[in-house]
Enzyme design. Structure first.
Site, mmCIF file in Angstrom:
data_model
loop_
_atom_site.group_PDB
_atom_site.id
_atom_site.type_symbol
_atom_site.label_atom_id
_atom_site.label_comp_id
_atom_site.label_asym_id
_atom_site.label_seq_id
_atom_site.Cartn_x
_atom_site.Cartn_y
_atom_site.Cartn_z
ATOM 1 N N ARG A 1 30.128 -1.221 -42.090
ATOM 2 C CA ARG A 1 29.794 -1.124 -40.667
ATOM 3 C C ARG A 1 29.737 0.342 -40.242
ATOM 4 O O ARG A 1 28.673 0.921 -40.082
ATOM 5 C CB ARG A 1 30.825 -1.899 -39.839
ATOM 6 N N ASP A 2 30.882 1.002 -40.146
ATOM 7 C CA ASP A 2 30.890 2.393 -39.708
ATOM 8 C C ASP A 2 30.285 3.311 -40.776
ATOM 9 O O ASP A 2 29.582 4.264 -40.464
ATOM 10 C CB ASP A 2 32.333 2.836 -39.403
ATOM 11 N N TYR B 1 39.045 -2.699 -30.054
ATOM 12 C CA TYR B 1 38.882 -1.243 -30.214
ATOM 13 C C TYR B 1 39.004 -0.562 -28.850
ATOM 14 O O TYR B 1 38.409 -1.020 -27.871
ATOM 15 C CB TYR B 1 37.489 -0.926 -30.742
ATOM 16 N N GLU C 1 37.570 2.498 -27.707
ATOM 17 C CA GLU C 1 36.651 3.593 -28.032
ATOM 18 C C GLU C 1 37.020 4.864 -27.258
ATOM 19 O O GLU C 1 37.347 4.826 -26.082
ATOM 20 C CB GLU C 1 35.210 3.180 -27.696
ATOM 21 N N THR D 1 37.388 8.712 -32.110
ATOM 22 C CA THR D 1 35.948 8.467 -32.200
ATOM 23 C C THR D 1 35.150 9.708 -32.573
ATOM 24 O O THR D 1 34.200 9.635 -33.348
ATOM 25 C CB THR D 1 35.442 7.899 -30.858
ATOM 26 N N HIS E 1 38.238 9.838 -37.908
ATOM 27 C CA HIS E 1 36.985 10.480 -38.332
ATOM 28 C C HIS E 1 37.305 11.875 -38.875
ATOM 29 O O HIS E 1 38.406 12.390 -38.694
ATOM 30 C CB HIS E 1 35.981 10.529 -37.182
#
Length: 507
Positions: free
Chosen positions: A16-17, A144, A146, A179, A209
């Site tokens: 997905r990501d 989530y 975000e 994010t 990330h």
């Protein structure tokens, strides 16, 4: 009395990501293969495989995965990103056969105010409605937040207001994403520590990330601060600089946090990494920790010498953990110990004087920026020592390469094996592929099997000269070992054929 290690859930989001990596799009069959390996061979706890509503191809891929997962009692470990969109994502989930939705909501006041243009209470009400509708349709829900990292920096009161609301909702996990990859380790410690302490009954995942190359460090701090799960991707794939990499994060947790444990099978990390590299087309950097080509390769002669003397340059990060082997590179910094290690693997012994001559020649080649592989050593020795002991039992005596528009490339080849000549013809997707197909025919007649081609690297010196020498280095696998051969010619296919002839003599 020793306490049992705390289990950390690993959620892999490569499909997905990770698929948000620029230029990457997995086919449905590729997605299914990766999903199967992640759950059964690597044994991650959960996988996030798609976003709802993206495309028809995405829907087909999710259907294939959920059908397989249901048949193998793994459906509760399959997750899909969904949205606050009434029942649209939920109906998509039902059609796809998925059972766990990861609801994307706003974790910062900045996003809520300027992207959704809504008040917190309105957003919470809509989130509650989707969660209730999901539950009514038999779906489990994770949430989530975000832009949570910016939320904690600039609107912490909003984050706590939202978590106060979520703690009374029927959700399994609350997922805290950095994010934009902006956090430093000390912030991760502070923010996750504060949340875990304030909400001890909730399960929190941390999603890192890698924009500042701090993804793995932040994962370590997040787990130390009390996170119950972490989100990772194979090879650190993902948007911009990518996500925290699976292999590095697992190795770090295993080595530096004995109070926690994961279910991941370290020995399968490299194999899955290489498969994802092939499917994605995104090459793994040679110096990438754990899975990179060079990370278990000693280049400096002093390091190879130290390895022979009580393993002076060994650490806990041993290649055998990851089903890999230590290698000793050959080049201008090679010392005698590097070359001795490579010769020993080939079963060759030299006198001190001859070893000194071979070492000097390898240093000279390295100075000229030529790549020297283990397979080159017998030829270097033969050249320096004028040895008759090293013979070519296999020779590519002749070949004709044909390439024409609208026709498959074809090759006719004549091969000598122990003095006996064989001729074959074959077609292929390219000239070298056709050559290998013809060669396989020859070896099949001999009831012999060729090694598997693992990697094919071409190096052409910059400068734009059309007659420049082309260096082709091919990596082969046979009998659970990998080895490389090198060819040099002004024609790329011919340089590959020369590298292949070296392989034929090695086996």
């Amino acid at each position: 009395m020793a306490h049992a290690a705390r289990h950390i859930e690993i959620m892999d989001t490569t499909l997905r990501d990770g698929e948000q990596t620029s230029g990457v799009s997995f086919s449905p069959q590729e997605k299914l293969t990766i999903a199967q390996l992640l759950l059964t061979e690597l044994n991650v706890d959960r996988i996030e495989i798609a976003s709802a509503r993206v495309s028809e191809g995405e829907l087909e891929a999710v259907k294939a995965i959920t059908t397989w997962a249901k048949a193998n009692d793994l459906l509760d470990r399959i997750e899909v990103l969904t949205f606050v969109d009434g029942d649209v994502s939920i109906q998509w989930m039902k059609e796809a056969g998925a059972k766990v939705m990861n609801l994307l909501t706003k974790g910062s006041l900045n996003h809520l105010t300027h992207q959704l243009r809504k008040k917190p209470e309105q957003h919470f009400e809509e989130v509650a409605a989707v969660i209730a509708l999901g539950r009514k349709n038999g779906l489990d829900c994770n949430v989530y937040l975000e832009d949570w990292s910016n939320g904690m920096r600039h609107s912490r009161e909003y984050v706590f207001q939202y978590l106060d609301f979520l703690q009374h909702q029927p959700v399994k996990r609350i997922m805290l994403p950095d994010t934009l990859g902006i956090l430093i380790p000390s912030e991760v410690t502070e923010y996750i520590g504060a949340i875990v302490q304030r909400y001890p009954g909730l399960h929190f995942d941390f999603h890192a990330h890698n924009d500042y190359d701090l993804g793995t460090a932040n994962v370590l701090e997040g787990v130390k601060a009390g996170a119950h799960g972490i989100h990772l991707t194979v090879n650190g794939m993902g948007e911009r600089a990518g996500n925290a990499p699976l292999a590095s994060a697992v190795a770090v947790l295993n080595d530096f946090l004995p109070s926690v444990k994961t279910s991941v099978n370290e020995a399968s990390l490299y194999r899955v990494s290489k498969l994802v590299e092939t499917f994605s087309g995104v090459r793994i950097p040679a110096n990438k920790p754990v899975v990179g080509e060079n990370v278990f390769t000693q280049t400096a002669g002093i390091h190879a010498d130290g390895d022979k003397k009580n393993n002076l340059y060994f650490s806990d990060l041993m290649p055998e953990r990851f089903a890999r082997q230590r290698k000793y590179a050959l080049g201008k910094t090679s010392g005698k110990a590097n070359i001795e290690n490579n010769l020993a693997q080939l079963g060759i012994q030299l006198s001190e004087a001859d070893l000194k001559l071979v070492t000097q020649r390898i240093i000279e080649l390295g100075d000229r920026k030529e790549v020297v592989t283990q397979a080159d050593l017998p030829y270097i020795i033969a050249d320096i020592l004028d040895s008759k002991a090293i013979q070519e039992k296999v020779r590519i005596e002749d070949y004709v390469l044909t390439h024409a528009k609208s026709l498959h490339p074809s090759v006719a080849v004549k091969v000598s094996i122990d003095g006996e000549l064989f001729e074959e013809h074959a077609q292929g997707d390219g000239q070298y592929d056709a050559f290998m197909n013809a060669l396989k025919k020859v070896y099949k007649r001999q009831k012999l099997e060729l090694p598997t081609l693992v990697d094919y690297a071409v190096r052409i010196p910059p400068g734009g000269k059309t007659d420049a020498l082309c260096e082709t280095v091919i990596t082969w696998a046979a009998h659970n070992k990998e080895f490389k051969t090198r060819g040099l010619d002004s024609d790329q296919t011919v340089s590959a054929i020369k590298a292949t002839q070296k392989m034929l003599n090695l086996i």
